[in-house]
Design a protein around this motif. Structure first.
Motif, PDB file in Angstrom:
ATOM      1  N   ALA A  21       1.025  -2.018  -0.377  1.00  0.00           N
ATOM      2  CA  ALA A  21      -0.085   0.275  -0.117  1.00  0.00           C
ATOM      3  C   ALA A  21       0.466   1.655   0.585  1.00  0.00           C
ATOM      4  O   ALA A  21       1.536   1.459   0.915  1.00  0.00           O
ATOM      5  N   CYS A  23      -0.225   4.323   0.966  1.00  0.00           N
ATOM      6  CA  CYS A  23       0.222   4.539   2.329  1.00  0.00           C
ATOM      7  C   CYS A  23       0.082   4.668   3.172  1.00  0.00           C
ATOM      8  O   CYS A  23      -0.037   4.789   4.758  1.00  0.00           O
ATOM      9  N   CYS A  53      -4.072   7.688  -3.986  1.00  0.00           N
ATOM     10  CA  CYS A  53      -4.581   6.231  -3.957  1.00  0.00           C
ATOM     11  C   CYS A  53      -4.568   5.631  -5.725  1.00  0.00           C
ATOM     12  O   CYS A  53      -3.624   4.549  -6.301  1.00  0.00           O
ATOM     13  N   CYS A  56      -0.712   4.385  -6.155  1.00  0.00           N
ATOM     14  CA  CYS A  56      -0.674   2.247  -5.367  1.00  0.00           C
ATOM     15  C   CYS A  56      -0.895   1.665  -6.518  1.00  0.00           C
ATOM     16  O   CYS A  56      -1.994   1.120  -7.022  1.00  0.00           O
ATOM     17  N   CYS A  62      -7.470  -3.533  -3.233  1.00  0.00           N
ATOM     18  CA  CYS A  62      -8.472  -2.377  -2.235  1.00  0.00           C
ATOM     19  C   CYS A  62      -9.364  -1.471  -2.038  1.00  0.00           C
ATOM     20  O   CYS A  62     -10.082  -2.296  -1.049  1.00  0.00           O
TER      21      CYS A  62
HETATM   22  S1  SF4 Z   1      -5.528   2.418  -2.354  1.00  0.00           S
HETATM   23 FE1  SF4 Z   1      -5.846   1.738  -0.854  1.00  0.00          FE
HETATM   24  S2  SF4 Z   1      -3.760   1.027  -0.004  1.00  0.00           S
HETATM   25 FE2  SF4 Z   1      -3.887   2.154  -1.754  1.00  0.00          FE
HETATM   26  S3  SF4 Z   1      -3.185   4.095  -1.353  1.00  0.00           S
HETATM   27 FE3  SF4 Z   1      -5.479   3.903  -1.295  1.00  0.00          FE
HETATM   28  S4  SF4 Z   1      -6.337   3.184   0.417  1.00  0.00           S
HETATM   29 FE4  SF4 Z   1      -4.084   3.205   0.533  1.00  0.00          FE
END
Ligand code: SF4
Length: 101
Positions: A21, A23, A53, A56, A62
């Motif tokens: 992730a 994040c 996101c 990501c 997710c």
């Molecule tokens: S997609 Fe999900 S795992 Fe990736 S940064 Fe966003 S909240 Fe975090």
């Protein structure tokens, strides 16, 4: 019989995608609005979270996790809670049309 389809599966399978992730090192408060947040502050926080996101590598699992578990709060997979409700409504409508055909 109890419907357990919304419950998470085995822990390792369910959460292993989080190891990638983007994040992981970001303040979780960015993804969850504080009580009473409204207007431009709310929109700005959501927009910044969605930019995280967007880059990501596990955005899809997710988002699917949040959709499947009906996650009620926060930005998951680039989708706000409002956007997830809209996706689920579209899926339900599609499912109804497919069953009627
Ligand atoms: S997609 Fe999900 S795992 Fe990736 S940064 Fe966003 S909240 Fe975090």
């Amino acid at each position: 019989m109890t419907d357990v389809s919304r419950l998470p599966g085995p822990f390792v399978d369910e959460w292993s995608w989080q190891q990638q992730a983007r994040c992981r090192d970001v303040d979780p408060a960015l993804f969850f609005h504080p009580a009473g947040e409204r207007g431009p502050a709310h929109d700005h926080r959501d927009a910044v979270a969605k930019r995280v996101c967007a880059g990501c590598p596990v955005r899809e699992p997710c988002a699917e996790y949040a959709l499947r578990t009906r996650e009620p709060y926060g930005v998951w997979g680039g989708l706000t809670e409002h956007e997830r409700r809209a996706v689920l409504a579209r899926r339900r409508a599609l499912h109804r049309r497919q069953r009627a055909a």
